[in-house]
Motif scaffolding. Structure first.
Motif, PDB file in Angstrom:
ATOM      1  N   THR A  24       0.799  -1.241   0.000  1.00  0.00           N
ATOM      2  CA  THR A  24       0.000   0.000   0.000  1.00  0.00           C
ATOM      3  C   THR A  24       0.822   1.275   0.000  1.00  0.00           C
ATOM      4  OG1 THR A  24      -0.125  -0.016   2.442  1.00  0.00           O
ATOM      5  CG2 THR A  24      -1.896  -1.139   1.227  1.00  0.00           C
ATOM      6  N   ARG A  25       2.078   1.216   0.385  1.00  0.00           N
ATOM      7  CA  ARG A  25       2.813   2.446   0.699  1.00  0.00           C
ATOM      8  C   ARG A  25       3.045   3.359  -0.502  1.00  0.00           C
ATOM      9  NH1 ARG A  25       8.681  -0.379   2.117  1.00  0.00           N
ATOM     10  NH2 ARG A  25       9.381  -0.671  -0.041  1.00  0.00           N
ATOM     11  N   ASP A  26       2.982   2.832  -1.730  1.00  0.00           N
ATOM     12  CA  ASP A  26       3.182   3.686  -2.898  1.00  0.00           C
ATOM     13  C   ASP A  26       1.914   4.431  -3.306  1.00  0.00           C
ATOM     14  OD1 ASP A  26       5.885   3.097  -3.217  1.00  0.00           O
ATOM     15  OD2 ASP A  26       5.451   1.274  -4.349  1.00  0.00           O
ATOM     16  N   ASN A  27       0.767   4.029  -2.757  1.00  0.00           N
ATOM     17  CA  ASN A  27      -0.507   4.642  -3.124  1.00  0.00           C
ATOM     18  C   ASN A  27      -1.153   5.420  -1.986  1.00  0.00           C
ATOM     19  OD1 ASN A  27      -0.454   3.426  -5.760  1.00  0.00           O
ATOM     20  ND2 ASN A  27      -1.081   1.497  -4.816  1.00  0.00           N
ATOM     21  N   VAL A  28      -0.789   5.095  -0.759  1.00  0.00           N
ATOM     22  CA  VAL A  28      -1.384   5.743   0.405  1.00  0.00           C
ATOM     23  C   VAL A  28      -0.721   7.098   0.641  1.00  0.00           C
ATOM     24  CG1 VAL A  28      -1.596   5.584   2.923  1.00  0.00           C
ATOM     25  CG2 VAL A  28      -2.125   3.610   1.493  1.00  0.00           C
ATOM     26  N   LYS A  29      -1.518   8.070   1.026  1.00  0.00           N
ATOM     27  CA  LYS A  29      -0.976   9.412   1.248  1.00  0.00           C
ATOM     28  C   LYS A  29      -0.445   9.612   2.664  1.00  0.00           C
ATOM     29  CE  LYS A  29      -3.680  11.686  -2.361  1.00  0.00           C
ATOM     30  NZ  LYS A  29      -4.140  10.428  -2.987  1.00  0.00           N
ATOM     31  N   ALA A  30      -0.917   8.807   3.617  1.00  0.00           N
ATOM     32  CA  ALA A  30      -0.416   8.921   4.992  1.00  0.00           C
ATOM     33  C   ALA A  30      -0.859   7.716   5.807  1.00  0.00           C
ATOM     34  CB  ALA A  30      -0.918  10.204   5.654  1.00  0.00           C
ATOM     35  N   TYR A  31      -0.051   7.377   6.798  1.00  0.00           N
ATOM     36  CA  TYR A  31      -0.392   6.372   7.804  1.00  0.00           C
ATOM     37  C   TYR A  31      -0.485   7.070   9.160  1.00  0.00           C
ATOM     38  CZ  TYR A  31       1.134   2.894   4.340  1.00  0.00           C
ATOM     39  OH  TYR A  31       1.285   2.130   3.200  1.00  0.00           O
ATOM     40  N   ILE A  32      -1.339   6.540  10.016  1.00  0.00           N
ATOM     41  CA  ILE A  32      -1.436   7.054  11.393  1.00  0.00           C
ATOM     42  C   ILE A  32      -1.304   5.868  12.347  1.00  0.00           C
ATOM     43  CG2 ILE A  32      -2.764   8.388  13.060  1.00  0.00           C
ATOM     44  CD1 ILE A  32      -4.427   9.473  10.726  1.00  0.00           C
ATOM     45  N   SER A  33      -0.301   5.887  13.167  1.00  0.00           N
ATOM     46  CA  SER A  33      -0.142   4.865  14.206  1.00  0.00           C
ATOM     47  C   SER A  33      -0.911   5.336  15.438  1.00  0.00           C
ATOM     48  CB  SER A  33       1.336   4.658  14.541  1.00  0.00           C
ATOM     49  OG  SER A  33       1.502   3.597  15.466  1.00  0.00           O
ATOM     50  N   VAL A  34      -1.914   4.550  15.839  1.00  0.00           N
ATOM     51  CA  VAL A  34      -2.752   4.895  16.993  1.00  0.00           C
ATOM     52  C   VAL A  34      -2.453   3.893  18.100  1.00  0.00           C
ATOM     53  CG1 VAL A  34      -5.089   5.284  17.850  1.00  0.00           C
ATOM     54  CG2 VAL A  34      -4.517   5.833  15.472  1.00  0.00           C
ATOM     55  N   GLU A  35      -2.047   4.391  19.267  1.00  0.00           N
ATOM     56  CA  GLU A  35      -1.578   3.510  20.326  1.00  0.00           C
ATOM     57  C   GLU A  35      -1.991   4.025  21.699  1.00  0.00           C
ATOM     58  OE1 GLU A  35       2.688   2.718  19.932  1.00  0.00           O
ATOM     59  OE2 GLU A  35       2.657   3.729  17.978  1.00  0.00           O
ATOM     60  N   MET A  36      -2.035   3.119  22.660  1.00  0.00           N
ATOM     61  CA  MET A  36      -2.130   3.506  24.067  1.00  0.00           C
ATOM     62  C   MET A  36      -0.717   3.545  24.629  1.00  0.00           C
ATOM     63  SD  MET A  36      -5.496   1.937  25.945  1.00  0.00           S
ATOM     64  CE  MET A  36      -5.482   0.285  25.284  1.00  0.00           C
ATOM     65  N   SER A  37       0.077   4.450  24.080  1.00  0.00           N
ATOM     66  CA  SER A  37       1.449   4.667  24.525  1.00  0.00           C
ATOM     67  C   SER A  37       1.891   6.016  23.998  1.00  0.00           C
ATOM     68  CB  SER A  37       2.390   3.565  23.998  1.00  0.00           C
ATOM     69  OG  SER A  37       2.666   3.756  22.624  1.00  0.00           O
ATOM     70  N   ALA A  38       3.104   6.415  24.355  1.00  0.00           N
ATOM     71  CA  ALA A  38       3.641   7.689  23.882  1.00  0.00           C
ATOM     72  C   ALA A  38       4.218   7.580  22.478  1.00  0.00           C
ATOM     73  CB  ALA A  38       4.713   8.198  24.853  1.00  0.00           C
ATOM     74  N   GLY A  39       4.126   6.402  21.875  1.00  0.00           N
ATOM     75  CA  GLY A  39       4.615   6.196  20.517  1.00  0.00           C
ATOM     76  C   GLY A  39       5.713   5.156  20.467  1.00  0.00           C
ATOM     77  N   GLN A  40       5.342   3.881  20.291  1.00  0.00           N
ATOM     78  CA  GLN A  40       6.318   2.790  20.247  1.00  0.00           C
ATOM     79  C   GLN A  40       6.184   1.981  18.960  1.00  0.00           C
ATOM     80  OE1 GLN A  40       6.655   0.521  23.904  1.00  0.00           O
ATOM     81  NE2 GLN A  40       6.343   2.323  25.185  1.00  0.00           N
ATOM     82  N   MET A  41       4.984   1.486  18.671  1.00  0.00           N
ATOM     83  CA  MET A  41       4.796   0.745  17.423  1.00  0.00           C
ATOM     84  C   MET A  41       5.108   1.602  16.206  1.00  0.00           C
ATOM     85  SD  MET A  41       1.423  -1.271  15.972  1.00  0.00           S
ATOM     86  CE  MET A  41       0.463   0.243  15.834  1.00  0.00           C
ATOM     87  N   ILE A  42       4.984   2.908  16.349  1.00  0.00           N
ATOM     88  CA  ILE A  42       5.236   3.806  15.217  1.00  0.00           C
ATOM     89  C   ILE A  42       6.619   3.584  14.608  1.00  0.00           C
ATOM     90  CG2 ILE A  42       6.040   5.703  16.707  1.00  0.00           C
ATOM     91  CD1 ILE A  42       4.791   7.647  14.707  1.00  0.00           C
ATOM     92  N   GLU A  43       7.583   3.164  15.410  1.00  0.00           N
ATOM     93  CA  GLU A  43       8.923   2.910  14.870  1.00  0.00           C
ATOM     94  C   GLU A  43       8.887   1.767  13.853  1.00  0.00           C
ATOM     95  OE1 GLU A  43      12.036   2.504  17.688  1.00  0.00           O
ATOM     96  OE2 GLU A  43      11.644   4.447  18.635  1.00  0.00           O
ATOM     97  N   ASP A  44       8.143   0.700  14.148  1.00  0.00           N
ATOM     98  CA  ASP A  44       8.035  -0.411  13.201  1.00  0.00           C
ATOM     99  C   ASP A  44       7.213  -0.016  11.985  1.00  0.00           C
ATOM    100  OD1 ASP A  44       9.596  -2.264  14.586  1.00  0.00           O
ATOM    101  OD2 ASP A  44       7.924  -2.874  15.852  1.00  0.00           O
ATOM    102  N   VAL A  45       6.215   0.837  12.182  1.00  0.00           N
ATOM    103  CA  VAL A  45       5.434   1.334  11.043  1.00  0.00           C
ATOM    104  C   VAL A  45       6.334   2.132  10.104  1.00  0.00           C
ATOM    105  CG1 VAL A  45       3.504   2.806  10.334  1.00  0.00           C
ATOM    106  CG2 VAL A  45       3.286   1.355  12.365  1.00  0.00           C
ATOM    107  N   ARG A  46       7.154   3.001  10.665  1.00  0.00           N
ATOM    108  CA  ARG A  46       8.058   3.815   9.834  1.00  0.00           C
ATOM    109  C   ARG A  46       9.056   2.938   9.084  1.00  0.00           C
ATOM    110  NH1 ARG A  46       8.785   8.459  14.447  1.00  0.00           N
ATOM    111  NH2 ARG A  46       7.209   9.909  13.655  1.00  0.00           N
TER     112      ARG A  46
END
Length: 354
Positions: free
Chosen positions: A294-316
């Motif tokens: 999907t990454r070549d067609n999607v305009k943005a991803y949003i990582s939604v978490e119950m944390s200050a931002g951890q899974m976002i690293e794997d998403v990036r």
């Protein structure tokens, strides 16, 4: 058996029993104490053994001993208690012993509170203890999925001779939903010719240890473990997607947060905003495939978490710079609401859909 209404923590315990687990060593800590209490009552009914250890450290080392005999064994805890288990978990990995370890996550750091959180993501996906290792981590989003993934956790543990983490937040442990259990028979359990069950008729004595004093021998063992981890990454990835084929924005969320995000996505779709969902079910190995697709067609991803931002690293890492990755999170035990996630979607769409 039919469907029964149960609490999440009790579902985990009963699913473990149906998977052939007859041994549990644990220590009570909120919000997973019902799991320990249920096992204390249930295991004697099936000829098993429950033992409340004097500490979380003692419990994980008892798991090590039981796993070495080849039985299906489990322990559970919540964030601070799970932290205390890390040395023992590393020993289990080094000795290649199968076990299932449940972490019902609460707010932190420190003692924090007993409210739900997902802030143990780094700990469970990046090893947690010392040494080079990874653990398969399964994150259910419903109580019926708890049934399936608890049983899968025992199968994966036996298949690869490794500890497996079952991780949910405190909300998942406390909620009630109808569930149905699947029977598993002892005949389906794998043969464990490596187990320390005595020396009569099984090829002589066996030694189980993570100790290797020679550096080159330990390096060889580490490369063998890395080969195993690579095999797990290839074959044990689990995820779910929702409306990603035409999505301009994709939310990435796991566990109960994914359920909340799903409602925000439906709300946004009614407003004409094309939003989809990627829900990692295995947090490790992390599902890279839906991002590659999907990454070549999607305009943005949003990582939604119950944390200050951890899974976002794997998403990036999975997106690899092909699209912007935004973040929305609540921490300290605060649960994000549908409206908050929807408002974040509107804000992001205003920046990328112009």
């Amino acid at each position: 058996m039919g469907k029964v209404l149960m609490k999440g923590n009790e579902v985990i315990a009963e699913a473990a029993v149906h998977a052939g687990c007859k041994y549990f060593f644990g220590y009570p800590i909120t919000p997973q104490s019902e799991l320990v209490a249920y096992m204390a009552r249930r295991l004697p009914e099936v000829g098993g053994l429950f033992l409340q250890a004097e500490s979380e450290i003692a419990a994980i080392n008892m798991v090590y001993g039981a796993a070495g005999t080849g039985v299906r064994v489990m322990t559970s805890s919540s964030s601070p208690g799970f932290s205390l288990k890390q040395e023992g978990i590393s020993y289990l990995v080094g000795a290649e012993l199968p076990a299932v370890i449940c972490n019902i996550v609460r707010g932190g750091p420190g003692l924090g509170n007993i409210q739900p959180a997902q802030s143990d993501y780094f700990q469970v996906t990046k090893g947690g203890g010392h040494g080079d290792y990874n653990l398969p981590v399964l994150a259910p989003a419903s109580l019926q999925e708890i049934v399936e993934l608890t049983q899968d956790a025992f199968d994966i543990a036996d298949k690869y001779r490794t500890p497996v983490i079952l991780m949910g937040d405190g909300m998942l442990g406390q909620m009630m939903e109808p569930v149905e259990f699947n029977e598993r028979t002892a005949a389906e359990l794998p043969k464990k010719d490596w187990a320390t069950t005595g020396t009569r008729g099984d090829g002589g004595p066996k030694i189980i240890t993570s100790l290797e004093l020679d550096a080159e021998s330990l390096e060889k063992r580490n490369w063998n473990l890395q080969e195993k981890f690579s095999h797990i990454k290839e074959h044990e990835v689990r995820y779910e997607t929702y409306l990603i084929d035409d999505a301009d924005i994709i939310i990435v969320a796991f566990g109960t947060v994914a359920r909340i995000a799903m409602n925000a996505i439906k709300q946004a779709r009614r407003e004409g905003i094309k939003v989809g969902l990627i829900r990692p079910i295995s947090l490790w190995p992390f599902p890279e495939k839906p991002f590659l697709e999907t990454r070549d067609n999607v305009k943005a991803y949003i990582s939604v978490e119950m944390s200050a931002g951890q899974m976002i690293e794997d998403v990036r890492l999975a997106v690899n710079g092909h699209a912007p990755v935004d973040f929305f999170g609540r921490t300290g035990g605060v649960v994000p609401t549908q409206e908050e996630i929807y408002e974040k979607l509107i804000a992001v769409s205003g920046g990328v859909l112009v």
